[in-house]
Design an enzyme around this catalytic site. Structure first.
Site, mmCIF file in Angstrom:
data_model
loop_
_atom_site.group_PDB
_atom_site.id
_atom_site.type_symbol
_atom_site.label_atom_id
_atom_site.label_comp_id
_atom_site.label_asym_id
_atom_site.label_seq_id
_atom_site.Cartn_x
_atom_site.Cartn_y
_atom_site.Cartn_z
ATOM 1 N N GLY A 9 0.991 -1.456 0.385
ATOM 2 C CA GLY A 9 0.213 -0.317 -0.490
ATOM 3 C C GLY A 9 1.187 1.284 0.220
ATOM 4 C CB SER A 11 0.719 3.799 -4.660
ATOM 5 O OG SER A 11 -0.941 4.023 -3.865
ATOM 6 N N GLY A 13 -0.460 8.134 1.028
ATOM 7 C CA GLY A 13 -0.448 7.915 2.115
ATOM 8 C C GLY A 13 0.532 7.824 3.285
ATOM 9 C CG ASP A 53 -4.187 -7.220 -6.664
ATOM 10 O OD1 ASP A 53 -4.836 -7.273 -5.501
ATOM 11 O OD2 ASP A 53 -5.093 -7.471 -6.913
ATOM 12 C CB SER A 131 -5.122 -2.828 13.209
ATOM 13 O OG SER A 131 -6.273 -3.043 13.387
ATOM 14 C CE1 TYR A 145 -10.716 -0.416 7.238
ATOM 15 C CE2 TYR A 145 -11.604 1.315 9.655
ATOM 16 C CZ TYR A 145 -10.907 1.098 8.760
ATOM 17 O OH TYR A 145 -8.991 1.445 9.124
ATOM 18 C CE LYS A 149 -7.748 -1.788 8.374
ATOM 19 N NZ LYS A 149 -6.469 -1.291 7.828
#
Length: 269
Positions: A9, A11, A13, A53, A131, A145, A149
């Site tokens: 993840g 890419s 933030g 992915d 998490s 969601y 988590k």
């Protein structure tokens, strides 16, 4: 040999800024995300970027094997890839819910299974699972969601109990609401998951406003520093929080569920 970290993840933030922080501290960073072009600035800084992915087993295999073949070892895996599939539980298609589980939980589990044999062999390694404070509390529209988590946190705890004897640790970072595009994406998903003439349409506006008011003001740079601590602490903690407010929110929801339920009921009224 240089320390090697895999970050998913990456890419945007928190993942994006975590890659930069690890590079600044002379780590060899393998950064994975579905959109390779968004990681171009990271590649210019020295990260080894790859299309990833986490819901695709072969994509995960290629990501891990590339690092092992080039470096011979992996010191840290940061399972950061994830998103919020928000919407009313009555209306979210179950195929969409399964995608949420595949991304936020099973992708992390797949990558962990791929890195653990080498970590056990070298008798060291750390798996950092991103998490959320949403693992211990809940709000309307976030049902699936929150399930992912909570599941990720429990899964990490069980994994830690199993791999600790081999010198490997599994720890959890629990961010609160940060200054990022996460909430915008979550509530775009919520609106997309509404059925025609849905009775839940007004609820989306209420919950969205609640999130804006509840934002801690933390940035992705702040959370990247928490990622780094979780990856490098000599004596790792089971849980990592960015702020005292995040920690206290979790404490409130876990130890005073009636109070949290009253907050939620007022929100949904």
């Amino acid at each position: 040999m240089g320390k090697v970290v895999l970050i998913t993840g990456a890419s945007n933030g928190m993942g994006f800024d975590a890659v930069k922080l690890f590079l600044e501290n002379d780590w060899l960073v393998y950064a994975g995300a579905r959109r390779l072009e968004k990681m171009a600035p990271l590649a210019q800084l020295g990260a080894k970027t790859a299309i990833l992915d986490v819901t695709d087993h072969q994509s995960n295999v290629s990501f891990v094997e590339k690092a092992l073949s080039e470096q011979g070892h992996i010191d840290v895996l940061i399972n950061n890839a994830g998103y919020g599939e928000y919407g009313p539980l009555e209306e979210i298609p179950l195929n969409t819910a399964r995608k949420q589980l595949e991304t936020n939980l099973f992708g992390a589990a797949d990558l962990a299974q791929l890195v653990l044999p080498s970590m056990r062999k070298q008798a060291s390694g750390r798996i950092v699972n991103i998490s959320s404070i949403g693992a211990n509390l809940y709000t309307p529209l976030g049902g699936w969601y929150h399930v992912t988590k909570f599941g990720l946190s429990v899964w990490s705890d069980v994994l830690d109990s199993e791999v600790k004897p081999f010198g490997v640790r599994s720890v959890v970072v629990q961010p609160g609401i940060t200054k990022s595009s996460w909430s915008d994406i979550a509530f775009t998903n919520a609106r997309n998951n509404l059925q025609p003439n849905s009775p839940y349409e007004k609820l989306i506006g209420k919950v969205s406003q609640f999130f804006k008011r509840a934002s801690s003001g933390a940035t992705s740079v702040d959370l990247a520093k928490v990622f780094y601590r979780a990856a490098t602490d000599v004596k790792p903690k089971q849980r990592y929080f960015n702020s005292t407010a995040d920690r206290l929110t979790v404490y409130l929801a876990r130890n005073h569920p009636k109070i949290w339920r009253a907050i939620v009921n007022r929100l949904a009224k």
